[in-house]
Write an enzyme that holds these catalytic residues in place. Structure first.
Site, PDB file in Angstrom:
ATOM      1  CG  HIS A 161     101.707  15.233  44.735  1.00 43.87           C
ATOM      2  ND1 HIS A 161     102.676  14.510  44.095  1.00 43.87           N
ATOM      3  CD2 HIS A 161     100.454  14.774  44.165  1.00 43.87           C
ATOM      4  CE1 HIS A 161     102.123  13.933  43.385  1.00 43.87           C
ATOM      5  NE2 HIS A 161     100.918  13.798  43.287  1.00 43.87           N
ATOM      6  CG  ASP A 379     104.819  -6.960  57.422  1.00 47.50           C
ATOM      7  OD1 ASP A 379     104.299  -6.458  58.741  1.00 47.50           O
ATOM      8  OD2 ASP A 379     105.158  -8.281  57.220  1.00 47.50           O
TER       9      ASP A 379
END
Length: 432
Positions: A161, A379
């Site tokens: 993070h 994808d």
């Protein structure tokens, strides 16, 4: 779904990690982290589930990672400290990304609700480097591809993070997937973090409620220590969301003025305070994640890679919270979100440069919405994924898209008795 130990029998065989480096030479030197970046000392764990694949899925994803790291080269580096003791990304120390291939002995459906992966399964689906606790050595990203029976697979990642928030992570993952499909990057990353540097002299306009110390007069700490802590994903369908918007709007006929997020945030904050059995004079703090990329006078580049979130705060007692109508709580939340202006953001950057948030007490709730993240674009060539997360901090509450019911899934954790009460309050919405 409750995050329990029901998947403890999940058996996964892992390969030894191999290191993936950028395919071509990349810039050296170091990239300074902003004060906002340095407020996020944790690894974020994400799981992408795909229903089909073929024999070369691992090879395609691994090669695409080497190529995307050319564009996102800081991800292949390591953290370091500069002469002022501030964290930077050392891009010369190209130690790369540990990559693991794994196989599971079951079908992907055995994992249950895709929104929340239980801790035992998460440990097996996301590779955690044994050096992750050593700041200057820990990889900033790890990746694991796990193949299941019937051709499905999961890509699990752990991403620091320190270098990326949710939007930056989404952009990175979508770029990785685009390269795997042989497509050019739709968003080119921007690594110039000086855009969000602190001002000299600082422009601080506090005080800030998020730094107000709160005493645990309700002894909730004992509740957290004594009871089993459970995570659940609670589903709010379109009907429940419409009911909440009516409740959160003073004029029930004008629900367009209240977003799903504001209405749901008001309900969850209120219900959690009740479920934890707070005393009426117990102060409760709500921190709201606000992405400010488009809120600045000069908007950030679409591809800015870093942390661009501030946490405006609502603060009141439990008595005030439950005695006021829910539309009053919604108004508090709406005003807090609207307060995240250009000057607010710069003030927070300057303040965080010399101050740190301490540990968050149990009376604090951090609320984030991930409903606008375009995870369906990740994808790799085998269709859109289902997205999940895990290893959520105890004070965190996430709103995630619930595609099955065209609603929102609220992911949070509570002590068992409080979770039972919270669930009842959610069920009571059916009668609202």
């Amino acid at each position: 779904m409750e995050a329990s130990a029901k998947n403890s029998s999940l058996i996964i065989e892992r390969s030894s990690p191999t290191v993936v480096l950028p395919e071509h030479e990349t810039p050296e030197g170091s990239i300074s982290l902003t004060s906002l970046d340095q407020m996020a000392p944790m690894m974020m764990l994400y799981v992408y589930s795909f229903d089909r694949s073929d024999s070369n899925v691992v090879d395609v994803i691994k090669k695409a990672l080497a190529r995307v790291l050319v564009h996102y080269y800081p991800v292949a580096g390591r953290l370091a400290r500069n002469s002022r003791g501030k964290l930077v990304v050392d891009c010369q120390k190209k130690l790369g990304v540990p990559f693991v291939e794994a196989t599971a002995d079951c079908d992907i459906e055995n994992l249950g609700d895709e929104r929340l992966v239980d801790p035992d399964a998460l440990d097996k689906l996301v590779y955690r480097d044994p050096m992750q606790h050593i700041l200057e050595v820990a990889p900033l990203l790890t990746a694991q591809v796990t193949k299941f029976r019937s051709g499905s697979f999961i890509l699990g990642i752990a991403l620091s993070h320190y270098i990326a928030d949710g939007v930056s992570t989404m952009n990175f993952m979508n770029a990785w997937a685009e390269i795997a499909r042989g497509k050019p990057l739709s968003i080119v990353p921007c690594h110039d973090r000086t855009i969000l540097k602190s001002w000299v002299p600082p422009q601080i306009t506090g005080p800030y409620d998020e730094f107000v110390h709160i005493s645990d007069v309700s002894n909730m700490t004992a509740l957290y220590e004594e009871q089993q802590f459970v995570y659940k994903a609670l589903h709010f369908n379109a009907e429940k969301l419409a009911a909440l918007k009516r409740m959160a709007t003073k004029d029930e006929q004008v629900t367009s003025k209240c977003t799903n997020f504001v209405a749901l945030a008001a309900f969850v904050w209120r219900a959690r305070s009740i479920a934890l059995n707070m005393k009426l004079h117990q102060q409760s703090k709500l921190l709201l994640a606000v992405n400010f990329r488009s809120r600045l006078r000069t908007p950030l580049p679409d591809g800015y890679f870093g942390n661009t979130v501030v946490w405006p705060c609502c603060l009141c007692t439990k008595g005030e919270l439950i005695e006021e109508p829910i539309f009053a709580s919604a108004t508090r939340i709406k005003k807090a979100i609207e307060s995240a202006t250009d000057s607010y953001v710069q003030s927070r950057i300057d303040y965080y440069d010399n101050n740190r948030l301490g540990g968050l007490p149990v009376d604090t709730l951090l609320m984030s919405s991930w409903t606008r993240f375009e995870y369906g674009s990740t994808d790799f060539g085998w269709g859109e994924p289902r997205f999940a997360t895990g290893d959520i901090q105890r004070q965190n509450c996430l709103f995630m898209t619930d595609g099955r019911e065209k609603g929102i899934a609220v992911v949070l954790g509570l002590p068992l008795s409080a979770m039972n009460t919270f669930e009842k309050l959610v069920c009571d919405l059916n009668d609202a």
